[in-house]
Design a protein around this motif. Structure first.
Motif, mmCIF file in Angstrom:
data_model
loop_
_atom_site.group_PDB
_atom_site.id
_atom_site.type_symbol
_atom_site.label_atom_id
_atom_site.label_comp_id
_atom_site.label_asym_id
_atom_site.label_seq_id
_atom_site.Cartn_x
_atom_site.Cartn_y
_atom_site.Cartn_z
ATOM 1 N N GLN A 13 56.888 7.347 -40.560
ATOM 2 C CA GLN A 13 58.323 7.134 -40.359
ATOM 3 C C GLN A 13 58.870 8.114 -39.328
ATOM 4 O OE1 GLN A 13 60.175 7.351 -44.267
ATOM 5 N NE2 GLN A 13 60.078 5.115 -44.454
ATOM 6 N N ALA A 14 59.937 7.720 -38.698
ATOM 7 C CA ALA A 14 60.600 8.608 -37.740
ATOM 8 C C ALA A 14 60.942 9.932 -38.421
ATOM 9 C CB ALA A 14 61.857 7.952 -37.202
ATOM 10 N N GLY A 15 60.689 11.020 -37.688
ATOM 11 C CA GLY A 15 60.891 12.352 -38.229
ATOM 12 C C GLY A 15 59.668 12.947 -38.880
ATOM 13 N N PHE A 68 55.433 18.505 -29.863
ATOM 14 C CA PHE A 68 53.974 18.364 -29.916
ATOM 15 C C PHE A 68 53.312 19.680 -29.537
ATOM 16 C CE2 PHE A 68 53.600 13.500 -28.942
ATOM 17 C CZ PHE A 68 54.508 13.242 -29.956
ATOM 18 N N THR A 69 52.144 19.935 -30.123
ATOM 19 C CA THR A 69 51.356 21.116 -29.790
ATOM 20 C C THR A 69 49.899 20.722 -29.622
ATOM 21 O OG1 THR A 69 52.836 22.537 -31.074
ATOM 22 C CG2 THR A 69 50.674 23.421 -30.497
ATOM 23 N N SER A 85 58.324 15.721 -35.664
ATOM 24 C CA SER A 85 59.599 15.073 -35.328
ATOM 25 C C SER A 85 59.367 13.806 -34.538
ATOM 26 C CB SER A 85 60.493 16.043 -34.536
ATOM 27 O OG SER A 85 60.744 17.209 -35.271
ATOM 28 N N LEU A 86 58.464 12.990 -35.016
ATOM 29 C CA LEU A 86 58.084 11.779 -34.283
ATOM 30 C C LEU A 86 59.240 10.804 -34.172
ATOM 31 C CD1 LEU A 86 54.500 11.451 -35.674
ATOM 32 C CD2 LEU A 86 55.077 11.432 -33.255
ATOM 33 N N LYS A 87 59.263 10.098 -33.043
ATOM 34 C CA LYS A 87 60.303 9.124 -32.732
ATOM 35 C C LYS A 87 59.670 7.760 -32.520
ATOM 36 C CE LYS A 87 62.796 12.690 -30.122
ATOM 37 N NZ LYS A 87 63.377 13.034 -28.790
ATOM 38 N N PRO A 88 60.403 6.692 -32.711
ATOM 39 C CA PRO A 88 59.837 5.354 -32.456
ATOM 40 C C PRO A 88 59.281 5.214 -31.039
ATOM 41 C CG PRO A 88 61.861 5.153 -33.687
ATOM 42 C CD PRO A 88 61.731 6.604 -33.330
#
Length: 124
Positions: A13-15, A68-69, A85-88
């Protein structure tokens, strides 16, 4: 030539967060600078992150800086991409790449070997 196998992708999921791994075999992993790229449907493969042979230098696309790292463990012949903190819009197939050189670079054409890619899907 080095063989690369990605793992750790999936649906989130996002986030949320995912950690991609890329295991290398076939040549001396520590001789290679490494990179991550992604490709969304209908788009070109784009640079995400890179790390130098020593691990001392890292580069990031503006779109992922602070989220990202990239890191590497030369003893395990593995490079990682920690994605927070992934986004669509991060949804894509992610590819690991290796270049026989010292420096981390952005240019896709500078990389010699590629993994088969792994899907990352971020739902809104």
């Amino acid at each position: 030539q080095v063989q690369l196998v990605e793992s750790g992708g999936g649906l989130v999921q996002a986030g949320g967060s995912l950690r991609l791994s890329c295991a290398a075999s076939g040549r001396t992993f520590s001789s290679y600078a490494m990179g991550w790229f992604h490709q969304a449907p209908g788009k070109e493969r784009e640079f995400v992150a890179a790390i130098s042979r020593s691990g001392m230098t890292t580069l990031y696309a503006d779109s992922v800086k602070g989220r990202f790292t990239i890191s590497r463990d030369n003893a395990k012949n593995t490079v990682y991409l920690q994605m927070n903190s992934l986004k669509p819009e991060d949804t894509a197939v992610y590819y690991c790449a290796a270049r026989n050189g010292v420096a981390a670079v952005v240019n896709r054409a500078s990389y010699d070997d590629w993994g088969q890619g792994i899907q990352v899907t971020v739902s809104s």
